[in-house]
Design an enzyme around this catalytic site. Structure first.
Site, PDB file in Angstrom:
ATOM      1  CG  HIS A 210      -1.374   6.173  -2.514  1.00  0.00           C
ATOM      2  ND1 HIS A 210      -2.505   5.956  -3.253  1.00  0.00           N
ATOM      3  CD2 HIS A 210      -1.653   5.721  -1.254  1.00  0.00           C
ATOM      4  CE1 HIS A 210      -3.429   5.415  -2.483  1.00  0.00           C
ATOM      5  NE2 HIS A 210      -2.940   5.250  -1.260  1.00  0.00           N
TER       6      HIS A 210
ATOM      7  CD  GLU B 130      -7.662   6.567   4.577  1.00  0.00           C
ATOM      8  OE1 GLU B 130      -8.211   6.610   3.457  1.00  0.00           O
ATOM      9  OE2 GLU B 130      -6.537   7.078   4.806  1.00  0.00           O
TER      10      GLU B 130
ATOM     11  CG  ASP C 172      -1.648   5.580   2.750  1.00  0.00           C
ATOM     12  OD1 ASP C 172      -1.869   5.388   1.541  1.00  0.00           O
ATOM     13  OD2 ASP C 172      -2.531   5.985   3.534  1.00  0.00           O
ATOM     14  CG  ASP C 173      -0.069   8.913   0.587  1.00  0.00           C
ATOM     15  OD1 ASP C 173       0.018   8.884  -0.648  1.00  0.00           O
ATOM     16  OD2 ASP C 173      -1.089   8.556   1.216  1.00  0.00           O
TER      17      ASP C 173
ATOM     18  CG  HIS D  56      -1.942   1.067   1.265  1.00  0.00           C
ATOM     19  ND1 HIS D  56      -3.098   0.975   1.994  1.00  0.00           N
ATOM     20  CD2 HIS D  56      -1.995   2.283   0.659  1.00  0.00           C
ATOM     21  CE1 HIS D  56      -3.816   2.081   1.841  1.00  0.00           C
ATOM     22  NE2 HIS D  56      -3.156   2.907   1.043  1.00  0.00           N
TER      23      HIS D  56
ATOM     24  CG  HIS E 186      -7.709   3.385  -0.287  1.00  0.00           C
ATOM     25  ND1 HIS E 186      -7.045   2.805  -1.336  1.00  0.00           N
ATOM     26  CD2 HIS E 186      -6.797   4.170   0.358  1.00  0.00           C
ATOM     27  CE1 HIS E 186      -5.784   3.234  -1.322  1.00  0.00           C
ATOM     28  NE2 HIS E 186      -5.596   4.051  -0.312  1.00  0.00           N
TER      29      HIS E 186
HETATM   30  N1  HPA Z   1      -6.689   7.397   1.307  1.00  0.00           N
HETATM   31  C1  HPA Z   1      -7.367   7.740   0.207  1.00  0.00           C
HETATM   32  N2  HPA Z   1      -6.778   8.210  -0.877  1.00  0.00           N
HETATM   33  C2  HPA Z   1      -5.454   8.345  -0.881  1.00  0.00           C
HETATM   34  C3  HPA Z   1      -4.705   8.015   0.217  1.00  0.00           C
HETATM   35  C4  HPA Z   1      -5.350   7.501   1.367  1.00  0.00           C
HETATM   36  O1  HPA Z   1      -4.762   7.151   2.418  1.00  0.00           O
HETATM   37  N3  HPA Z   1      -3.412   8.277  -0.098  1.00  0.00           N
HETATM   38  C5  HPA Z   1      -3.405   8.733  -1.380  1.00  0.00           C
HETATM   39  N4  HPA Z   1      -4.647   8.784  -1.855  1.00  0.00           N
HETATM   40 ZN    ZN Z   2      -3.766   4.782   0.546  1.00  0.00          ZN
END
Ligand code: HPA
Ligand code: ZN
Length: 334
Positions: A18, A199, A277-278, A16, A196
């Protein structure tokens, strides 16, 4: 050996990530200069100071603005290779990375420049760093299903480069049901399916991702823990969850890492993996997610090994490749 050292050397997969979320402020400045794009910050420190989010949308606004510096095939290659250097340093042996084509094609960047740049970075990672990878085309859920279909159509000449599709961006108000037909079309093309879910969105969205999208892997899934029947189902199906502790903390999905649901998920038999994630926005790559979570909730070495094992098992690699990485993991643990 300290737990931190053990985590550092542990072979793992990242499921996971991006790629646009791995754009470090230093590279953002370099690309802004190279491409003559104006950015609303005057220093790397000012960029980092802006990364203070109170929810998902707060983050997404800044994340999409940052992506504006990415214009050429070379930019995407540089972005991808920079991520893989960080990943290799964390002993990530395999990564399945999301990219958001609509963020780029809607600015006039050709789809081919994005994909061919990313693939070039991935090929270099395999050759120079011995990290394998796969690419997942993620649809932006705040846009329409019609636009997702147009993106899938645009992707056709490069379809053999993708292992799957994903669904990301603003979750609330954009349930999985909105994308039921485009996910069915992606499945018919032989692609794996991720979304996703849970969350920020409620357990009902997780049910929809399973029942309507028929996903092969779930991204986040945190709010599943509010629904007993859902927990039992996820455990029975051994659905892989790609959990992102530092993301959850930075986006206020959890108020404190000490309250993170991973220990309870593991106790309930869920197939949990840890991911970044990011990482450029949330303050840490994958090992930092393992370390900070381990420290906050007191993970055991066995739990850490289990999640690394899950990361290879939950990947979309063919069975022989999974077996090779799992043997590497077993040798390390011994
Ligand atoms: N959630 C939803 N969209 C996203 C995320 C995330 O954590 N990171 C990059 N786009
Ligand atoms: Zn994500």
């Amino acid at each position: 050996m300290s737990l931190d050292t053990f985590i550092a050397g542990l072979p793992k997969a990242e499921l996971h990530l991006h790629i646009e979320g791995s754009l470090e402020p230093e590279l953002m400045f370099e690309l802004a200069r190279r491409n003559g794009v104006a950015i609303p910050y005057d220093s790397v420190e000012a960029v980092r100071a802006a990364y203070d989010f109170s929810n998902l949308q707060d983050f997404l606004d800044i994340y999409y603005a940052g992506a504006a510096v990415l214009l050429t095939r070379q930019d995407f290659e540089d972005l991808a290779f920079a991520y893989f250097q960080r990943a290799a340093a964390d002993n990530v042996r395999h990564a399945e990375i999301f990219f958001d084509p609509q963020t780029h094609t809607d600015r006039g960047v050709p789809f081919g420049a994005v994909v061919e740049g990313l693939i070039a970075g991935m090929d270099r990672a395999k050759a120079e760093l011995e990290v394998s990878s796969g690419l997942i085309l993620s649809f932006l859920r705040h846009l329409t299903e019609e636009e997702a279909f147009a993106t899938l159509e645009m992707a056709r000449p490069w379809l053999h480069h993708f292992i799957g599709v994903g669904l990301d961006s603003s979750e609330m108000g954009h349930p999985p049901s909105k994308f039921q037909r485009v996910f069915a079309a992606a499945r018919d093309l032989g692609l794996k399916l991720c979304a996703h879910a849970g969350e920020e969105g409620p357990p009902a969205y997780v049910h929809e991702a399973l029942d309507l999208l028929k996903i092969d892997r779930m991204d986040h899934g945190n709010r599943s823990m509010e629904d007993e029947a859902l927990i039992a189902r996820l455990a029975a199906e051994q659905m892989t969850l790609t959990v992102c502790p530092l993301s959850n903390l930075k986006l206020c999905v959890v108020d404190d890492l000490r309250h993170h649901p991973v220990p309870e998920m593991l106790r309930r038999g869920l197939h949990v993996t840890l991911n970044s994630d990011d990482p450029a926005y949330f303050g840490g790559y994958v090992n930092e997610n393992y370390r900070q979570l381990a420290e906050a909730v007191g993970l055991t070495r066995e739990q850490i090994v289990q999640m690394a094992r899950n990361s290879f098992e939950g990947s979309f690699l063919p069975n022989e490749a999974k077996a090779g990485y799992l043997a590497e993991l077993d040798a390390y643990v011994r």
